[in-house]
Design an enzyme around this catalytic site. Sequence first.
Site, short mmCIF file in Angstrom:
data_model
loop_
_atom_site.label_atom_id
_atom_site.label_comp_id
_atom_site.label_asym_id
_atom_site.label_seq_id
_atom_site.Cartn_x
_atom_site.Cartn_y
_atom_site.Cartn_z
N ARG A 49 0.88 -1.10 0.03
CA ARG A 49 0.04 0.34 -0.14
C ARG A 49 0.95 1.16 -0.05
NH1 ARG A 49 -2.74 4.21 -0.01
NH2 ARG A 49 -4.57 4.82 0.85
N GLU A 57 -11.71 4.98 -4.67
CA GLU A 57 -12.07 3.61 -4.71
C GLU A 57 -12.79 3.09 -5.83
OE1 GLU A 57 -12.16 1.73 -1.26
OE2 GLU A 57 -10.75 3.13 -0.99
N ARG A 91 -0.93 -4.79 5.46
CA ARG A 91 -0.25 -4.64 4.06
C ARG A 91 1.08 -3.74 4.61
NH1 ARG A 91 -5.17 -1.68 0.86
NH2 ARG A 91 -5.02 -0.43 2.71
#
Length: 221
Positions: A49, A57, A91
Amino acid sequence: MGRYYLALAISLLVPAICFAGSLSGVVVGVKDGDTIYLLTPDRQKIEVRFNAIDAPEKAQAFYNKSQQSLSNLCAGKEATVNTSGFDRFGRTVGDVFCQGKSANVHQVESGYAWVYRKYSNDANLIALEATARSNGLGLWSDPSPVAPWDFRHGTRPESFEQTQARVRASSKSDEGFSCGSKRYCRQMVSCEEAKFYLKQCGLYKLDKDGDGVPCEVLCGG
């Protein structure tokens, strides 16, 4: 025994909090405009990320174009990641470089990601975002873009009909300003008029640095 488990728990948390270093590998997938999958030389597939930015999104406008922008730079390419830790989903978080270029910077300056203000106040990134916004690049071509963090909390963009109704309702101010043909700071007669055009008419190009203050020559800032 209690102290042992406490020490063990702390030892497990420390890497997640303090982990920093670098990774390298091939980008084998681009999940969206701020997340990639990296395959390391030892065949680990790591979800990365991006640090400091936030891209649209999946249900938002420009999601596909943001993803494609990142794919054009990184998909199938060797990449280096300067890691800074992990997010709450586990992540890896970091700054990604593909073809010798910062992918984080690339997404912002191309107009396909916001600077994630909750986690970054990087002056260079903020300046690049402001330039992309003033030039109407990427998602900034939308008259009312919604930041991903607001979208995740339920904020949705206005429909065309809603926008037109709002503009009509606010077409005149108490000072007599109206949403007319003016487009530039040099056309504004006062700071109040510039603020009216920014807030009521949606003329976002007047706020080049995105600080909410239009036309610094008139309004200061």
